[in-house]
Write an enzyme that holds these catalytic residues in place. Structure first.
Site, PDB file in Angstrom:
ATOM      1  N   MET A  33       0.842  -1.200   0.000  1.00  0.00           N
ATOM      2  CA  MET A  33       0.000   0.000   0.000  1.00  0.00           C
ATOM      3  C   MET A  33       0.879   1.253   0.000  1.00  0.00           C
ATOM      4  O   MET A  33       0.391   2.352   0.266  1.00  0.00           O
ATOM      5  CB  MET A  33      -0.944  -0.010   1.199  1.00  0.00           C
ATOM      6  CG  MET A  33      -1.914  -1.198   1.145  1.00  0.00           C
ATOM      7  SD  MET A  33      -3.416  -0.939   2.092  1.00  0.00           S
ATOM      8  CE  MET A  33      -2.750  -0.767   3.736  1.00  0.00           C
ATOM      9  N   GLY A  34       2.176   1.078  -0.254  1.00  0.00           N
ATOM     10  CA  GLY A  34       3.053   2.242  -0.337  1.00  0.00           C
ATOM     11  C   GLY A  34       3.540   2.713   1.016  1.00  0.00           C
ATOM     12  O   GLY A  34       3.461   1.975   2.003  1.00  0.00           O
ATOM     13  N   GLU A  38      11.856  -0.409   4.970  1.00  0.00           N
ATOM     14  CA  GLU A  38      12.782  -1.528   4.831  1.00  0.00           C
ATOM     15  C   GLU A  38      12.057  -2.888   4.828  1.00  0.00           C
ATOM     16  O   GLU A  38      12.494  -3.822   4.161  1.00  0.00           O
ATOM     17  CB  GLU A  38      13.796  -1.419   5.982  1.00  0.00           C
ATOM     18  CG  GLU A  38      15.053  -2.212   5.841  1.00  0.00           C
ATOM     19  CD  GLU A  38      15.815  -2.057   4.522  1.00  0.00           C
ATOM     20  OE1 GLU A  38      15.730  -0.982   3.882  1.00  0.00           O
ATOM     21  OE2 GLU A  38      16.480  -3.033   4.146  1.00  0.00           O
ATOM     22  N   GLY A  39      10.955  -2.996   5.561  1.00  0.00           N
ATOM     23  CA  GLY A  39      10.184  -4.250   5.569  1.00  0.00           C
ATOM     24  C   GLY A  39       9.708  -4.613   4.172  1.00  0.00           C
ATOM     25  O   GLY A  39       9.803  -5.768   3.739  1.00  0.00           O
ATOM     26  N   HIS A  40       9.182  -3.607   3.452  1.00  0.00           N
ATOM     27  CA  HIS A  40       8.755  -3.855   2.071  1.00  0.00           C
ATOM     28  C   HIS A  40       9.946  -4.275   1.205  1.00  0.00           C
ATOM     29  O   HIS A  40       9.815  -5.111   0.312  1.00  0.00           O
ATOM     30  CB  HIS A  40       8.140  -2.585   1.470  1.00  0.00           C
ATOM     31  CG  HIS A  40       6.876  -2.128   2.132  1.00  0.00           C
ATOM     32  ND1 HIS A  40       6.795  -0.955   2.829  1.00  0.00           N
ATOM     33  CD2 HIS A  40       5.642  -2.692   2.187  1.00  0.00           C
ATOM     34  CE1 HIS A  40       5.555  -0.805   3.283  1.00  0.00           C
ATOM     35  NE2 HIS A  40       4.836  -1.834   2.919  1.00  0.00           N
ATOM     36  N   GLN A 152       5.406 -11.915   6.868  1.00  0.00           N
ATOM     37  CA  GLN A 152       4.847 -12.598   8.049  1.00  0.00           C
ATOM     38  C   GLN A 152       4.209 -11.596   9.009  1.00  0.00           C
ATOM     39  O   GLN A 152       3.382 -11.959   9.833  1.00  0.00           O
ATOM     40  CB  GLN A 152       5.951 -13.374   8.776  1.00  0.00           C
ATOM     41  CG  GLN A 152       5.401 -14.251   9.918  1.00  0.00           C
ATOM     42  CD  GLN A 152       6.464 -14.706  10.873  1.00  0.00           C
ATOM     43  OE1 GLN A 152       7.554 -15.094  10.448  1.00  0.00           O
ATOM     44  NE2 GLN A 152       6.171 -14.666  12.171  1.00  0.00           N
ATOM     45  N   GLN A 157      -3.023 -12.710   6.801  1.00  0.00           N
ATOM     46  CA  GLN A 157      -3.179 -12.398   5.375  1.00  0.00           C
ATOM     47  C   GLN A 157      -2.533 -13.489   4.512  1.00  0.00           C
ATOM     48  O   GLN A 157      -3.107 -13.935   3.519  1.00  0.00           O
ATOM     49  CB  GLN A 157      -2.540 -11.041   5.077  1.00  0.00           C
ATOM     50  CG  GLN A 157      -2.397 -10.708   3.614  1.00  0.00           C
ATOM     51  CD  GLN A 157      -1.966  -9.257   3.415  1.00  0.00           C
ATOM     52  OE1 GLN A 157      -2.769  -8.360   3.509  1.00  0.00           O
ATOM     53  NE2 GLN A 157      -0.700  -9.039   3.155  1.00  0.00           N
ATOM     54  N   SER A 189       6.478  -0.715  10.019  1.00  0.00           N
ATOM     55  CA  SER A 189       5.121  -0.580   9.500  1.00  0.00           C
ATOM     56  C   SER A 189       4.926   0.842   8.995  1.00  0.00           C
ATOM     57  O   SER A 189       5.446   1.790   9.593  1.00  0.00           O
ATOM     58  CB  SER A 189       4.113  -0.867  10.622  1.00  0.00           C
ATOM     59  OG  SER A 189       2.830  -0.412  10.244  1.00  0.00           O
ATOM     60  N   SER A 190       4.164   0.981   7.935  1.00  0.00           N
ATOM     61  CA  SER A 190       3.846   2.327   7.449  1.00  0.00           C
ATOM     62  C   SER A 190       3.088   3.104   8.516  1.00  0.00           C
ATOM     63  O   SER A 190       3.163   4.325   8.578  1.00  0.00           O
ATOM     64  CB  SER A 190       2.998   2.241   6.173  1.00  0.00           C
ATOM     65  OG  SER A 190       3.648   1.451   5.204  1.00  0.00           O
TER      66      SER A 190
HETATM   67  P1  AMP Z   1       1.436  -3.002   3.454  1.00  0.00           P
HETATM   68  O1  AMP Z   1       2.005  -1.956   2.541  1.00  0.00           O
HETATM   69  O2  AMP Z   1       1.499  -2.623   4.890  1.00  0.00           O
HETATM   70  O3  AMP Z   1       0.093  -3.497   3.005  1.00  0.00           O
HETATM   71  O4  AMP Z   1       2.411  -4.247   3.335  1.00  0.00           O
HETATM   72  C1  AMP Z   1       2.705  -4.809   2.089  1.00  0.00           C
HETATM   73  C2  AMP Z   1       3.422  -6.107   2.296  1.00  0.00           C
HETATM   74  O5  AMP Z   1       4.636  -5.862   3.005  1.00  0.00           O
HETATM   75  C3  AMP Z   1       2.617  -7.125   3.107  1.00  0.00           C
HETATM   76  O6  AMP Z   1       2.831  -8.426   2.578  1.00  0.00           O
HETATM   77  C4  AMP Z   1       3.236  -6.981   4.469  1.00  0.00           C
HETATM   78  O7  AMP Z   1       3.122  -8.146   5.266  1.00  0.00           O
HETATM   79  C5  AMP Z   1       4.684  -6.701   4.128  1.00  0.00           C
HETATM   80  N1  AMP Z   1       5.341  -6.043   5.251  1.00  0.00           N
HETATM   81  C6  AMP Z   1       4.962  -4.888   5.853  1.00  0.00           C
HETATM   82  N2  AMP Z   1       5.760  -4.620   6.913  1.00  0.00           N
HETATM   83  C7  AMP Z   1       6.651  -5.648   6.977  1.00  0.00           C
HETATM   84  C8  AMP Z   1       7.715  -5.967   7.862  1.00  0.00           C
HETATM   85  N3  AMP Z   1       8.038  -5.186   8.889  1.00  0.00           N
HETATM   86  N4  AMP Z   1       8.414  -7.098   7.625  1.00  0.00           N
HETATM   87  C9  AMP Z   1       8.087  -7.909   6.582  1.00  0.00           C
HETATM   88  N5  AMP Z   1       7.087  -7.664   5.728  1.00  0.00           N
HETATM   89  C10 AMP Z   1       6.381  -6.549   5.909  1.00  0.00           C
END
Ligand code: AMP
Length: 284
Positions: A33-34, A38-40, A152, A157, A189-190
């Site tokens: 979702m943008g 670093e997680g992304h 994870q 999800q 997290s965003s």
């Molecule tokens: P989001 O943009 O929050 O919808 O996340 C997009 C993808 O990135 C999803 O598959 C999330 O699980 C993954 N994601 C988000 N934060 C992390 C994180 N800290 N570590 C690993 N994957 C993440």
């Protein structure tokens, strides 16, 4: 360095994907979702390792947000996202407007009905996984993905995606990437951007509570009730934290269990001020 290709229409994105397949290349999809962090990027790297072409999507999907959730204020920073994707060597990004994904007359939704969306975030966010399943199915079709990568961090999800991909015989391999954390332990997290410095400090209680549970498990504690209590007791020490849920289910089936005798997901959702954060560990 190669240019990141930006596509905003389904037609252009599908044409690019078809050309890649025609050239014999495999496609990895990383839906986001943008407000990329670093997680992304750990997803992008996993996709890069496994596939010839990496496609990210950046789409704040209105269908997965409830009426009182943060759809309007969700951070949107597409130019900065593109810089990060370009630096990571991602090949293309799909960034449609909601109208492009859900045009006038749109009427098809995917619901997983075997109970796995009735617990954890599914129970607290009615319709959330219907929105997720619908958009992920569309993104898989639009990008013609061979493999898709999910974190994870959103373990439920991943379970839901695995289920509908299997049930609908979608020709996509689903991969789960471990949670990427800040050095402090906070899961990236965003939504962390919503928090003040004081709240961010308080938010460390999430990972701390899960570490306490893991320590108990490693010392031989297998009872779900006790592991949940260890987690909740640690969370209760932080005055700014308000528990939404602390739960333990088998993973990925998400069935209730009294004891950890197979892989289990210990998952938490906690409000720090107005910000709702989730975190989890897999035990066993
Ligand atoms: P989001 O943009 O929050 O919808 O996340 C997009 C993808 O990135 C999803 O598959 C999330 O699980 C993954 N994601 C988000 N934060 C992390 C994180 N800290 N570590 C690993 N994957 C993440």
């Amino acid at each position: 360095m190669k240019e990141l290709k930006v596509f905003t229409t389904v037609k252009e994105m599908q044409a690019y994907a078809a050309a890649q397949h025609a050239a014999g290349k495999t496609i990895g999809l990383c839906p986001t979702m943008g407000a990329l962090h670093e997680g992304h990027m750990t997803l992008m790297r996993a996709a890069r390792k496994a596939c010839d072409v990496v496609i990210a999507s950046v789409f704040v999907n209105p269908v997965q947000f409830g009426p009182n959730e943060d759809y309007d204020k969700y951070p949107r920073q597409f130019p900065a996202d593109c810089e990060k994707l370009q630096a990571e060597g991602v090949d293309a990004v799909f960034h449609p407007e909601p109208q492009e994904m859900y045009p006038e007359g749109y009427g098809t939704y995917i619901t997983v009905e075997n109970g796995i969306t009735d617990v954890l975030c599914g129970a607290r966010r009615p319709g959330h996984f219907r929105g997720v399943a619908t958009v992920v199915t569309k993104l898989m079709n639009i990008t013609r993905a061979d493999k898709a990568f999910f974190g994870q961090k959103d373990a439920q999800q991943v379970a839901v995606v695995r289920r509908f991909v299997a049930d609908l015989n979608l020709p996509v391999e689903v991969n789960m990437v471990p949670i990427c954390r800040e050095e402090s332990g906070l899961a990236r997290s965003s939504r962390n951007a919503y928090m003040s410095a004081e709240e961010k400090k308080a938010a460390l209680v999430l990972s701390r509570s899960l570490r306490a549970a893991r320590a108990a498990y490693e010392q031989g504690e297998c009872r779900a009730e006790v592991l949940k209590k260890v987690t909740a007791d640690e969370l209760a020490k932080e005055p700014l934290a308000k528990i939404d849920y602390v739960d333990l289910y088998t993973y990925p089936a998400l069935q209730a269990t009294d004891n950890v005798t197979e892989p289990c997901l210990l998952a938490i959702a906690v409000y720090i001020g107005k910000t709702r954060l989730i975190d989890n560990i897999i035990l066993g």
